[in-house]
Design a protein around this motif. Sequence first.
Motif, PDB file in Angstrom:
ATOM      1  N   ASP A 308       0.789  -1.196   0.111  1.00 29.71           N
ATOM      2  CA  ASP A 308       0.031  -0.029   0.027  1.00 29.71           C
ATOM      3  C   ASP A 308       0.858   1.382  -0.081  1.00 29.71           C
ATOM      4  N   THR A 309       2.115   1.243   0.563  1.00 29.41           N
ATOM      5  CA  THR A 309       2.812   2.357   0.746  1.00 29.41           C
ATOM      6  C   THR A 309       3.568   2.655  -0.364  1.00 29.41           C
ATOM      7  N   GLU A 310       3.573   1.872  -1.498  1.00 29.62           N
ATOM      8  CA  GLU A 310       3.862   2.142  -2.913  1.00 29.62           C
ATOM      9  C   GLU A 310       3.009   3.161  -3.715  1.00 29.62           C
ATOM     10  N   LEU A 311       1.650   3.251  -2.961  1.00 30.48           N
ATOM     11  CA  LEU A 311       0.880   3.962  -3.900  1.00 30.48           C
ATOM     12  C   LEU A 311       0.766   5.372  -3.171  1.00 30.48           C
ATOM     13  N   PRO A 312       0.254   6.413  -4.005  1.00 32.03           N
ATOM     14  CA  PRO A 312      -0.115   7.747  -3.278  1.00 32.03           C
ATOM     15  C   PRO A 312      -1.189   7.640  -2.152  1.00 32.03           C
ATOM     16  N   ALA A 313      -1.335   8.448  -1.341  1.00 29.83           N
ATOM     17  CA  ALA A 313      -2.489   8.186  -0.335  1.00 29.83           C
ATOM     18  C   ALA A 313      -3.675   8.201  -0.808  1.00 29.83           C
ATOM     19  N   ALA A 314      -4.038   9.208  -1.869  1.00 27.95           N
ATOM     20  CA  ALA A 314      -5.300   9.046  -2.641  1.00 27.95           C
ATOM     21  C   ALA A 314      -5.649   7.879  -3.204  1.00 27.95           C
ATOM     22  N   SER A 315      -4.763   6.975  -3.488  1.00 26.79           N
ATOM     23  CA  SER A 315      -5.244   5.654  -4.258  1.00 26.79           C
ATOM     24  C   SER A 315      -5.336   4.526  -3.317  1.00 26.79           C
ATOM     25  N   ARG A 316      -4.979   4.862  -2.002  1.00 29.96           N
ATOM     26  CA  ARG A 316      -5.040   3.490  -1.114  1.00 29.96           C
ATOM     27  C   ARG A 316      -6.102   2.974  -0.944  1.00 29.96           C
ATOM     28  N   TRP A 317      -7.211   3.669  -0.965  1.00 34.40           N
ATOM     29  CA  TRP A 317      -8.550   2.937  -0.668  1.00 34.40           C
ATOM     30  C   TRP A 317      -8.672   1.608  -1.650  1.00 34.40           C
ATOM     31  N   LEU A 318      -8.229   1.674  -2.732  1.00 37.05           N
ATOM     32  CA  LEU A 318      -8.819   0.720  -3.573  1.00 37.05           C
ATOM     33  C   LEU A 318      -8.168  -0.684  -3.101  1.00 37.05           C
ATOM     34  N   ALA A 546      -6.521  -4.019 -10.628  1.00 31.79           N
ATOM     35  CA  ALA A 546      -5.026  -4.163 -10.712  1.00 31.79           C
ATOM     36  C   ALA A 546      -4.030  -3.353 -11.833  1.00 31.79           C
ATOM     37  N   GLY A 547      -4.753  -3.123 -13.022  1.00 35.32           N
ATOM     38  CA  GLY A 547      -4.404  -2.441 -14.097  1.00 35.32           C
ATOM     39  C   GLY A 547      -4.370  -0.989 -13.515  1.00 35.32           C
ATOM     40  N   VAL A 548      -5.385  -0.132 -12.901  1.00 42.01           N
ATOM     41  CA  VAL A 548      -5.564   1.107 -12.691  1.00 42.01           C
ATOM     42  C   VAL A 548      -4.261   1.330 -11.672  1.00 42.01           C
ATOM     43  N   LEU A 549      -3.815   0.527 -10.900  1.00 40.32           N
ATOM     44  CA  LEU A 549      -2.949   0.681  -9.795  1.00 40.32           C
ATOM     45  C   LEU A 549      -1.566   0.377 -10.526  1.00 40.32           C
ATOM     46  N   GLN A 550      -1.513   0.036 -11.705  1.00 40.55           N
ATOM     47  CA  GLN A 550      -0.187  -0.318 -12.343  1.00 40.55           C
ATOM     48  C   GLN A 550       0.530  -1.510 -11.904  1.00 40.55           C
ATOM     49  N   ALA A 579     -10.216  13.966   0.669  1.00 41.50           N
ATOM     50  CA  ALA A 579      -8.818  14.611   1.088  1.00 41.50           C
ATOM     51  C   ALA A 579      -8.503  14.258   2.455  1.00 41.50           C
ATOM     52  N   ASP A 580      -9.725  14.189   3.428  1.00 43.02           N
ATOM     53  CA  ASP A 580      -9.618  14.055   4.696  1.00 43.02           C
ATOM     54  C   ASP A 580      -9.557  12.390   4.993  1.00 43.02           C
ATOM     55  N   ALA A 581      -9.344  11.568   4.083  1.00 38.87           N
ATOM     56  CA  ALA A 581      -9.607  10.192   4.296  1.00 38.87           C
ATOM     57  C   ALA A 581      -8.190   9.309   4.113  1.00 38.87           C
ATOM     58  N   GLU A 582      -7.903   8.510   4.662  1.00 41.20           N
ATOM     59  CA  GLU A 582      -6.663   7.835   4.481  1.00 41.20           C
ATOM     60  C   GLU A 582      -6.823   6.294   4.724  1.00 41.20           C
TER      61      GLU A 582
END
Length: 582
Positions: A308-318, A546-550, A579-582
């Motif tokens: 998860d830490t490889e991803l931008p914070a805004a994408s980690r919900w996926l 999986a493709g969206v997350l590359q 923005a306020d979610a993580e």
Amino acid sequence: MGTTGPELVARAAELRLGLLRYLRGPYAYTMTMAMLREGEQFAMPAQWRGLRVEEQAERLVGAEARRVSDARLFALEAPVVEAVRTVADQPVALPLLPAVLPAPSGMIVFAQPVSVTQPGAVVTAATWGPLPGDSAEGVHLTWWSDHRAAAQRAGSATSTGSEPGAEDLLRAIPLLHEYGLAVHFVPVIDQRLYASGPGGVTGTAHAPALRAIVAAWYALSENIVPTRELRADPVTGRALAAEKVRHRGVRYGTATDARAVADAVVQAAAKVEAKAREDHPEVVGELSSLTRTTTLPGLDEAFAPDRDTELPAASRWLPRLYRSAAQPLQQLEASCEDAYPGVFDALEELRARTFGSWPQWCWMPVARVAAELVTKFRVPTSVEAVADATVIAALGAWRSGGRHALAMTHIPMADLPAPPCELPHRLPVPAATLIHLNADLSYSGGLLAFLEAGPEHRPELRLLDYHTRGPHLRTCHDWQLVLSGDTAQEAAAATARIALHPLGEDGRPMTDAEVASEISSVFAPYLPALNLLAAPAPVSPLRDVAGVLQRRPVRRGPPSVGWAPHMTMWISPVAEQPADAE
């Protein structure tokens, strides 16, 4: 234990002659009819299943006799048998294309057993030929046990063996029919031809025999095992001519290095897999990832928490959403396997044997699943058995269809949605999980939507709720919508006419209109989602997560049918994390 050279050639020709005489004589019909009456399942065209048992037996025996008569006869020595058994036990895909067959109709006699499927079922021969009366492309394959097993089984079929005609029957059977099935060419995927892992093939009891025979086809058609045509002895040759056998020679094959043969078959199968992937991307785009396993699928490594830490914070919900949605389905699958060990493999095997008995858009009708639970697992006929069958049918369709899930974000509400009656023919998969999200895009629950062939194969959409009361076999609930008419309201009205009418708040039974309104409110959010899944490739906005997350090459909708080891989650369009979610 095996036979060699001229002895094997003579034995192969004699077995073919004996089998053909048996099939054309009275005993094959008698045995087949007895097996049908005892509940034995035979692979046959759907239109034969409505015939009387006597007519079914006559057609089954006649079709097999034609296959044996038209066959090219092959005899394979012990090193070749060792090689194909080695391939069958390896975790490799053996996709079937027409070019893999060494002959359109054929018979192989093996010098040693190619498989031992059960006590008394020592597989030493196989026959195949075109599917009778079936529009799908493929072959009917039968394998046969040796004479000792045949005698044992025939003696069992005649009870004590002392009844009139029992000794004649035992003498008449050179090989005993052990198993027959329709094997289809790609793009139809027979999951038994795909292996699990380094531990070898898992799955149905018949998978090793099927894989070994297909491996032998590869060895012959790719000329990995060169053959030379030899003649049977003159007496057998004249007898075969009298039976009007077209090809009376024996194609004899042997090898000096079993390991080299096995390696060459694996390489040939990889080339066929690549061709299948190129020719049929809509079905086998990820053919190499298909697996066959009786264990629960593990977590897809693309969504492992430590990534998860490889991803931008805004994408980690996926990935968090994926893991939350996959876990209850794994628990539900485990609950079914605990209650009915091996149930999904058993039902997949039944599907292969009864191909065409119900519409292809339905994985297996709930009524048929319930009947199998009663006969195979000895559960009493009851409402509970039907409820269990509903859950198993939903999960079986989902597994077989590729384990697809749709995250319900930004589902367009079409002004003119497709008529419900068209959904069975538009939906690309027999089942899909529909994932609910909270406002912060976290997991809120899920439903399994699956297509059901109801009474007289009436098309229905079922929604299985495995979330509200927990993902367990006995805690699920389902809703039904008859897929009739041009609008959701017409479908709900058709459903209300056959549904039970519960009591309303005033204590009186609800009217058709009230029941229809309730049904419509349940299904209203999901029909647009299913229409989105059914959107064809040029206009489908779906992307796999999986493709969206590359993490993998991007796959675009619609989903495609095919066995997959993990859930595939689709989304459209990709929403941004607050923005306020993580």
